[in-house]
Design a protein around this motif. Structure first.
Motif, PDB file in Angstrom:
ATOM      1  N   GLN A   1       8.682   2.079  28.783  1.00 43.37           N
ATOM      2  CA  GLN A   1       7.863   2.102  29.997  1.00 43.37           C
ATOM      3  C   GLN A   1       8.735   1.752  31.203  1.00 43.37           C
TER       4      GLN A   1
ATOM      5  N   GLY B   1       8.046   0.686  34.940  1.00 40.21           N
ATOM      6  CA  GLY B   1       6.894   0.201  35.690  1.00 40.21           C
ATOM      7  C   GLY B   1       6.868   0.670  37.135  1.00 40.21           C
TER       8      GLY B   1
ATOM      9  N   GLU C   1       7.947  -2.213  28.351  1.00 43.80           N
ATOM     10  CA  GLU C   1       8.672  -1.951  29.595  1.00 43.80           C
ATOM     11  C   GLU C   1      10.146  -2.324  29.534  1.00 43.80           C
TER      12      GLU C   1
END
Ligand code: PEP
Ligand code: MN
Length: 338
Positions: free
Chosen positions: A182, A184, A164
């Motif tokens: 990533q 989130g 992330e």
């Protein structure tokens, strides 16, 4: 778009609105009925997005026809997009399985978990180095050291690293180590971050915001694709229903089928965050694949009871192995492989 006017709207007002629409190069077709005048507008209505038609007192309602997203829609691009990052391929016939700890805690643990899940059939490794925690007192992640640990695990296994990025200032740093960035749930509408990961050209795994509608979710994905980056994986990870608190979130299973219909982007499911309890990960995963998901991203830990984050929703490698076995059966039933 169709604009519906209030009864007894004057010719002068109809003319005002017609002129306004024409100014944008679109064609209004005024249609006068017995009770109402309606104005269907032909052309790409998205150019009218910022016109506040409802501020005219004689406009009753405005009905958009086109979706508020374009580049991510199946209408625009009918064929499935396949996102590719080293060992990871998402959107083809073979399901993607990304597994790993919630947080990277140290090098040894992430390398061990990577080896274990690779052996059992995972195609990607997950693990957070920058953690978006609800409490400032919770473990925030190892930062760059965590990224180095993930690279060590990739070197040991060949698994693509998914991790992330929580801040625009970190995009370049995280992209230097990770194969997939990533974004989130908490950052799904961080538009500056979406633009930045879009510009990076790196594959992106964009999670659904916990209170985001499907439309808002696809608009968020549109931000990334709009920057010229179509390597976007979507991921249903549970939403806040406002009712149920037995599970951490409410797994919106049908959103997977809806997304597969509306967009060409691949769609994964995260049964770990969707349920918050390790015992529901297997049924949620199987259901997701049956609903059309292109894969799952699941939290695996060697000692869940000692995990620095999300231990209660992390499964042991052994359980991951039996999940893979069950997944194979469902995959076969829906014409996929694992
Ligand atoms: C995660 O994947 O560890 C995570 C924080 O997920 P989400 O953004 O879906 O809550
Ligand atoms: Mn987690």
């Amino acid at each position: 778009m169709i604009i519906v006017l209030k009864p007894r709207t004057s010719e002068r007002d109809i003319d005002r609105i017609v002129k306004r629409i024409r100014k944008f190069g679109l064609q209004p077709y005024v249609s006068k009925g017995k009770e109402r005048t309606v104005i269907p507008v032909i052309g790409d209505e998205r150019v009218l997005e910022n016109v506040p038609f409802l501020s005219f007192p004689f406009v009753e309602k405005v009905m958009p026809i086109l979706a508020p997203f374009k580049m991510v829609s199946r209408e625009f691009h009918p064929k499935n997009t396949v996102v590719q990052a080293r060992s990871l391929s998402v959107g083809g016939r073979k399901l993607a399985v990304i597994a790993g700890p919630c947080s990277v805690e140290n090098r040894e643990m992430v390398v061990k978990i990577a080896r274990a899940v690779k052996k059992l059939g995972a195609t990607g490794l997950r693990g957070g180095a920058f953690k978006p925690r609800t409490s400032p007192y919770s473990f925030q992640g190892l930062g760059e050291e965590g990224l180095r640990c993930l690279v060590a695990a990739r070197e040991a296994t060949g698994l693509a690293v998914v991790t992330e990025v929580i801040d625009t200032r970190h995009v370049e740093l995280v992209a230097r180590y990770a194969d997939v960035l990533q974004v989130g749930a908490r950052n799904m509408q961080n538009f500056e971050l979406l633009k930045e990961v879009g510009k990076s050209g790196h594959p992106v795994l964009l999670k659904r915001g916990m209170s985001a509608t499907i439309k808002e979710y696809l608009q968020a994905a549109e931000y990334v694709v709009h920057e010229g980056n179509d390597q976007v994986i979507l991921c249903e990870r549970g939403i806040r229903s406002g009712v149920e608190d037995y599970t951490r979130n409410t797994f919106d299973l049908v959103a997977i089928s809806v997304l597969k219909e509306l967009t060409h982007l691949p769609v994964m499911a995260d049964p770990s965050h969707a349920t918050g309890k390790w015992r529901y990960i297997e049924p949620a995963s199987l259901a997701a694949v049956a609903a059309g998901a292109d894969g799952i991203i699941v939290e695996v830990h060697l000692k869940p009871e000692e995990a620095l984050s999300d231990g209660e929703q992390s499964i042991l490698p052994g359980k991951f192995g039996s999940l893979m076995k069950s997944l194979r059966k469902v995959a076969r039933a829906v014409g996929r492989t694992v």
